[in-house]
Design a protein around this motif. Structure first.
Motif, PDB file in Angstrom:
ATOM      1  N   ASP A 182       0.847  -1.189   0.000  1.00  0.00           N
ATOM      2  CA  ASP A 182       0.000   0.000   0.000  1.00  0.00           C
ATOM      3  C   ASP A 182       0.884   1.241   0.000  1.00  0.00           C
ATOM      4  O   ASP A 182       1.887   1.309   0.730  1.00  0.00           O
ATOM      5  N   VAL A 228       2.113   6.603   3.005  1.00  0.00           N
ATOM      6  CA  VAL A 228       0.867   6.281   3.701  1.00  0.00           C
ATOM      7  C   VAL A 228       0.535   7.361   4.719  1.00  0.00           C
ATOM      8  O   VAL A 228       1.388   8.168   5.102  1.00  0.00           O
ATOM      9  N   ALA A 264      -3.793   2.310   4.508  1.00  0.00           N
ATOM     10  CA  ALA A 264      -2.821   2.137   5.588  1.00  0.00           C
ATOM     11  C   ALA A 264      -2.583   3.456   6.304  1.00  0.00           C
ATOM     12  O   ALA A 264      -2.423   4.498   5.658  1.00  0.00           O
ATOM     13  N   LEU A 311      -0.058   0.534  12.884  1.00  0.00           N
ATOM     14  CA  LEU A 311      -0.261   0.734  11.449  1.00  0.00           C
ATOM     15  C   LEU A 311      -1.497  -0.047  11.011  1.00  0.00           C
ATOM     16  O   LEU A 311      -1.432  -1.245  10.730  1.00  0.00           O
ATOM     17  N   CYS A 312      -2.641   0.635  10.965  1.00  0.00           N
ATOM     18  CA  CYS A 312      -3.900  -0.006  10.602  1.00  0.00           C
ATOM     19  C   CYS A 312      -4.098  -0.016   9.093  1.00  0.00           C
ATOM     20  O   CYS A 312      -3.434   0.707   8.352  1.00  0.00           O
ATOM     21  N   VAL A 313      -5.046  -0.816   8.664  1.00  0.00           N
ATOM     22  CA  VAL A 313      -5.335  -0.945   7.241  1.00  0.00           C
ATOM     23  C   VAL A 313      -6.828  -1.202   7.100  1.00  0.00           C
ATOM     24  O   VAL A 313      -7.491  -1.671   8.028  1.00  0.00           O
ATOM     25  N   ALA A 372       3.597  -1.509   3.987  1.00  0.00           N
ATOM     26  CA  ALA A 372       3.328  -0.091   3.766  1.00  0.00           C
ATOM     27  C   ALA A 372       4.591   0.571   3.237  1.00  0.00           C
ATOM     28  O   ALA A 372       5.698   0.279   3.701  1.00  0.00           O
ATOM     29  N   THR A 393       0.338  -6.161   9.261  1.00  0.00           N
ATOM     30  CA  THR A 393       0.881  -5.004   8.549  1.00  0.00           C
ATOM     31  C   THR A 393       2.248  -4.664   9.118  1.00  0.00           C
ATOM     32  O   THR A 393       2.510  -4.883  10.311  1.00  0.00           O
TER      33      THR A 393
END
Length: 411
Positions: free
Chosen positions: A79, A127, A143, A154-156, A178, A195
């Motif tokens: 991402d 990101v 991300a 680090l969310c997605v 990411a 992630t």
């Protein structure tokens, strides 16, 4: 496992809406650069990509060792990588896979895996939250650092990640890289998704730990929820996971419970196997097999108990017999009965005719169905043995597989 036909070129329609807090917090793993891991309740953002055309994604096979139906499929996504960033993304995927297969038991059982790389092209590079919280990037997988106010979390967008991962032929574990050199990551154990920062030297070290959860069904061995030394105590029933228990070494030995077979033996992460108090997010009342394994801190090895369970779970997915001649209906006499086995060492092949072992056929992968006029049965048994597995239930269970053929008689 989810199995889909390979899609080399595909577009996805997703609906866009601003990020919102989810209905309630859920536990997430947060990773520090020093290797320590914490588990905290997090309000995850709702899926925000709901009504716009996602970039076209191609799928690149990184390493294919067999039919996805009998392999563990690891699917990489990127991402925040633009078209110009794709070469960097490919290099980071290759580096991550190399780091993972330098660690046991992935090194020994590398050929049980297929690795797929989904090439998600982002309109922007980088990101959200990199380098600071006010930076916003509209990327296909959403991300973002600073998830629920935690900088390194680090969310997605889970839905978007799973939709893109579905382009690959198999999806046992999803790893989202990411495009950032900022350290961070997250473990979504319920979704078999992890992630991490693709451009940080330590980012890839998160993946083996998460595979301990998703593939090995291993518990965390660190002893606290969010803060060390919190005095927490586990007071519940015996724990289900193989690598945690409420029993001390003496109790395990007396009851032949949990990892009693390993007690006192050297363990790959250092020292000897014992019962170390502090595990399962509590400081007291729960025990782990070793002082500091990969399920407690990053950049470590699995302990003996964890390694054994990982191998057993590998063979739950990738069975010892890769393929065999049809056996759903009786076969004629003089038919050739054949199998293909997994490409791993330590396999024993034994053949049985009407329940009696044919010693001269040991090790063969094909035989002729000879026999009397009344027909009969032929059975092949393939088993894997390794000093890393001591539990007879594993050896006789997932590490062993048999196939039986019925042979027609003369009438």
């Amino acid at each position: 496992m989810r199995r889909l036909t390979l899609a080399l070129l595909c577009t996805l329609t997703l609906i866009g809406a601003p990020a919102q807090a989810s209905a309630g917090p859920r536990p997430m793993e947060v990773f520090s650069e020093d290797g320590t891991i914490t588990r905290v309740p997090v309000d995850l953002p709702e899926p925000r990509l709901r009504a716009r055309l996602a970039p076209t994604a191609t799928v690149t096979p990184v390493e294919v060792n067999g039919d996805p139906a009998n392999r563990i499929d690891l699917t990489f996504l990127g991402d925040g990588y633009t078209a110009a960033d794709q070469a960097s993304y490919s290099a980071q995927v290759a580096d991550t896979w190399a780091r993972m297969t330098a660690k046991e038991p992935f090194r020994t059982y590398r050929e049980l895996f297929n690795v797929w790389q989904v090439n998600v092209v982002s309109p922007v590079s980088g990101v959200t939250g990199d380098p600071t919280a006010d930076v916003v990037k509209d990327t296909p997988l959403g991300a973002q650092f600073w998830c629920d106010g935690l900088e390194r979390l680090l969310c997605v967008d889970i839905d978007a990640a799973r939709a893109h991962a579905a382009l690959a032929p198999g999806m046992d574990q999803i790893a989202v890289l990411a495009n950032t050199t900022k350290y961070g990551g997250a473990g979504y154990t319920e979704e078999e998704l992890v992630t991490f920062a693709g451009g940080h030297a330590l980012g890839a070290e998160i993946l083996p730990h998460e595979l301990g959860h998703s593939l090995g069904d291993l518990a965390d061995e660190y002893p606290y929820w969010a803060f060390p030394g919190d005095g927490s105590r586990y007071e519940g029933p015996e724990l289900a996971e193989a690598n945690v228990t409420i029993k001390n070494a003496e109790q395990m030995t007396a009851e032949r419970a949990k990892w009693w077979r390993w007690l006192g033996s050297p363990t790959p992460d250092g020292g000897v196997t014992g019962a170390f108090e502090g595990a399962y997010y509590t400081q007291y009342g729960a025990f782990r097999p070793s002082d500091n394994s990969l399920m407690r801190s990053l950049r470590r090895e699995f302990n003996s108990v964890g390694r054994e369970k990982m191998i057993a779970e590998f063979f739950e997915i990738a069975r010892p017999i890769d393929a065999h001649t049809p056996n759903t209906s009786p076969v004629p006499r003089q038919s050739t009965l054949a199998i293909t086995t997994l490409p791993v060492e330590g396999l024993t092949v034994r053949w049985f005719k009407n329940g009696h072992e044919m010693a001269d056929w040991r090790g063969r992968t094909s035989v002729r169905a000879v026999g009397g006029g009344n027909g009969g049965t032929f059975r092949v048994e393939v088993s894997h043995t390794t000093p890393d597995v001591r539990d007879p239930a594993h050896l006789a269970g997932p590490l062993t597989q048999s196939v039986t053929w019925t042979v027609k008689g003369n009438h």
